[in-house]
Design a protein around this motif. Structure first.
Motif, PDB file in Angstrom:
ATOM      1  N   ALA A 131     -19.008  61.945   4.478  1.00 20.61           N
ATOM      2  CA  ALA A 131     -17.908  61.158   4.877  1.00 20.61           C
ATOM      3  C   ALA A 131     -18.896  59.968   6.100  1.00 20.61           C
ATOM      4  CB  ALA A 131     -18.065  61.455   6.896  1.00 20.61           C
ATOM      5  N   PHE A 132     -20.911  60.267   6.215  1.00 16.98           N
ATOM      6  CA  PHE A 132     -21.480  59.341   5.991  1.00 16.98           C
ATOM      7  C   PHE A 132     -21.555  58.356   5.002  1.00 16.98           C
ATOM      8  CE2 PHE A 132     -26.544  58.384   7.107  1.00 16.98           C
ATOM      9  CZ  PHE A 132     -26.207  57.754   7.678  1.00 16.98           C
ATOM     10  N   ALA A 133     -21.533  58.551   3.910  1.00 19.47           N
ATOM     11  CA  ALA A 133     -21.864  57.426   2.644  1.00 19.47           C
ATOM     12  C   ALA A 133     -20.498  56.711   2.415  1.00 19.47           C
ATOM     13  CB  ALA A 133     -22.418  58.293   1.309  1.00 19.47           C
ATOM     14  N   GLY A 134     -19.504  57.014   2.786  1.00 19.13           N
ATOM     15  CA  GLY A 134     -17.930  56.160   2.792  1.00 19.13           C
ATOM     16  C   GLY A 134     -18.063  55.578   3.850  1.00 19.13           C
ATOM     17  N   CYS A 135     -18.065  55.890   5.473  1.00 17.73           N
ATOM     18  CA  CYS A 135     -18.033  54.968   6.207  1.00 17.73           C
ATOM     19  C   CYS A 135     -18.646  54.185   6.301  1.00 17.73           C
ATOM     20  CB  CYS A 135     -18.561  55.653   7.051  1.00 17.73           C
ATOM     21  SG  CYS A 135     -18.196  55.218   9.423  1.00 17.73           S
ATOM     22  N   THR A 136     -20.337  54.218   5.803  1.00 22.81           N
ATOM     23  CA  THR A 136     -21.388  53.222   5.995  1.00 22.81           C
ATOM     24  C   THR A 136     -20.978  52.256   4.897  1.00 22.81           C
ATOM     25  OG1 THR A 136     -23.239  54.952   6.559  1.00 22.81           O
ATOM     26  CG2 THR A 136     -23.864  53.040   6.226  1.00 22.81           C
ATOM     27  N   LEU A 137     -20.351  52.460   3.181  1.00 24.84           N
ATOM     28  CA  LEU A 137     -20.319  52.317   3.040  1.00 24.84           C
ATOM     29  C   LEU A 137     -18.789  50.846   3.352  1.00 24.84           C
ATOM     30  CD1 LEU A 137     -19.862  53.463  -0.401  1.00 24.84           C
ATOM     31  CD2 LEU A 137     -21.296  51.947  -0.186  1.00 24.84           C
ATOM     32  N   THR A 138     -18.035  51.426   3.907  1.00 22.16           N
ATOM     33  CA  THR A 138     -16.723  50.531   4.385  1.00 22.16           C
ATOM     34  C   THR A 138     -17.570  49.327   6.118  1.00 22.16           C
ATOM     35  OG1 THR A 138     -15.940  52.310   3.828  1.00 22.16           O
ATOM     36  CG2 THR A 138     -14.781  51.036   5.580  1.00 22.16           C
ATOM     37  N   MET A 139     -18.398  49.779   6.137  1.00 25.33           N
ATOM     38  CA  MET A 139     -18.695  49.329   7.269  1.00 25.33           C
ATOM     39  C   MET A 139     -19.458  47.838   6.407  1.00 25.33           C
ATOM     40  SD  MET A 139     -17.973  50.228  10.258  1.00 25.33           S
ATOM     41  CE  MET A 139     -19.372  49.562  10.883  1.00 25.33           C
ATOM     42  N   ILE A 140     -20.303  48.577   5.598  1.00 27.31           N
ATOM     43  CA  ILE A 140     -20.703  47.285   4.982  1.00 27.31           C
ATOM     44  C   ILE A 140     -20.114  46.522   3.737  1.00 27.31           C
ATOM     45  CG2 ILE A 140     -21.983  46.641   3.015  1.00 27.31           C
ATOM     46  CD1 ILE A 140     -23.842  49.223   2.842  1.00 27.31           C
ATOM     47  N   ALA A 141     -18.094  46.519   3.491  1.00 22.88           N
ATOM     48  CA  ALA A 141     -18.310  45.978   3.070  1.00 22.88           C
ATOM     49  C   ALA A 141     -17.685  44.853   4.053  1.00 22.88           C
ATOM     50  CB  ALA A 141     -16.846  46.890   2.445  1.00 22.88           C
ATOM     51  N   TYR A 142     -17.599  45.795   5.303  1.00 13.15           N
ATOM     52  CA  TYR A 142     -16.468  44.535   6.532  1.00 13.15           C
ATOM     53  C   TYR A 142     -17.644  43.517   6.496  1.00 13.15           C
ATOM     54  CZ  TYR A 142     -12.690  47.693   8.042  1.00 13.15           C
ATOM     55  OH  TYR A 142     -11.848  48.657   8.032  1.00 13.15           O
ATOM     56  N   ALA A 143     -18.804  44.018   6.858  1.00 13.46           N
ATOM     57  CA  ALA A 143     -19.674  43.069   7.440  1.00 13.46           C
ATOM     58  C   ALA A 143     -20.133  41.776   6.307  1.00 13.46           C
ATOM     59  CB  ALA A 143     -21.449  43.221   7.237  1.00 13.46           C
ATOM     60  N   ALA A 144     -20.098  42.250   5.104  1.00 13.14           N
ATOM     61  CA  ALA A 144     -20.347  41.444   3.647  1.00 13.14           C
ATOM     62  C   ALA A 144     -19.102  40.492   3.234  1.00 13.14           C
ATOM     63  CB  ALA A 144     -20.218  42.057   2.192  1.00 13.14           C
ATOM     64  N   GLU A 145     -17.704  40.985   3.703  1.00 18.90           N
ATOM     65  CA  GLU A 145     -16.709  39.993   3.837  1.00 18.90           C
ATOM     66  C   GLU A 145     -16.874  38.812   4.869  1.00 18.90           C
ATOM     67  OE1 GLU A 145     -12.749  43.068   3.563  1.00 18.90           O
ATOM     68  OE2 GLU A 145     -14.205  43.289   0.989  1.00 18.90           O
ATOM     69  N   ALA A 146     -16.541  39.155   5.524  1.00 21.54           N
ATOM     70  CA  ALA A 146     -16.714  38.198   6.904  1.00 21.54           C
ATOM     71  C   ALA A 146     -18.446  37.556   6.907  1.00 21.54           C
ATOM     72  CB  ALA A 146     -17.437  39.429   8.343  1.00 21.54           C
TER      73      ALA A 146
END
Length: 134
Positions: free
Chosen positions: A48-63
């Motif tokens: 869950a920690f790895a998946g959530c962090t990757l999702t947060m990174i994806a949001y930041a990258a795309e923005a």
């Protein structure tokens, strides 16, 4: 409506379901043979920690004009003996091949550090999130 509904079914096995999505996960401390795919609760937390962090990174990258598709995460933990608990977690993110500006790197790291799962972990757990850039 609850986000997760979990039920202990015996033999050190817990079955959990997200009522909204129907997603199911089985946590199996003893991992007895013949009970199908299951996860140790610590493995579930690390995932869950790895998946959530990757999702947060994806949001930041795309923005910020970057793409995180293909980023990977490796999560390791060290257990303490008394009391038996997670003592430390190291999450290593490998970003995909691309040119990242210093500004993009800074925002992506900030979002990685703001992962809700990571922030919910006890302050007694030494947490390290490292991003490896190409």
């Amino acid at each position: 409506m609850a986000d997760i509904v979990a039920r202990y079914v015996g033999n050190k096995r817990v079955e959990a379901e997200n009522p909204r999505s129907g997603g199911r996960l089985t946590f199996d401390q003893g991992k007895p043979d013949g009970l199908g795919e299951s996860y140790d609760p610590v493995e579930g937390l690390l995932g869950a920690f790895a998946g959530c962090t990757l999702t947060m990174i994806a949001y930041a990258a795309e923005a910020n004009g970057a793409d995180a598709k293909g980023a990977t995460a490796e999560c390791d933990c060290t257990m303490a003996e008394r009391p038996h608990r997670i003592a430390s977690i190291t999450l290593t993110i490998r970003m995909p091949q691309a040119e990242y500006t210093d500004s993009q790197k800074k925002v992506i790291q900030k979002y990685a550090d703001a992962c809700p799962v990571g922030l919910a972990l006890s302050d007694k757990i030494d947490k390290k999130v490292e991003i490896l850039w190409p």
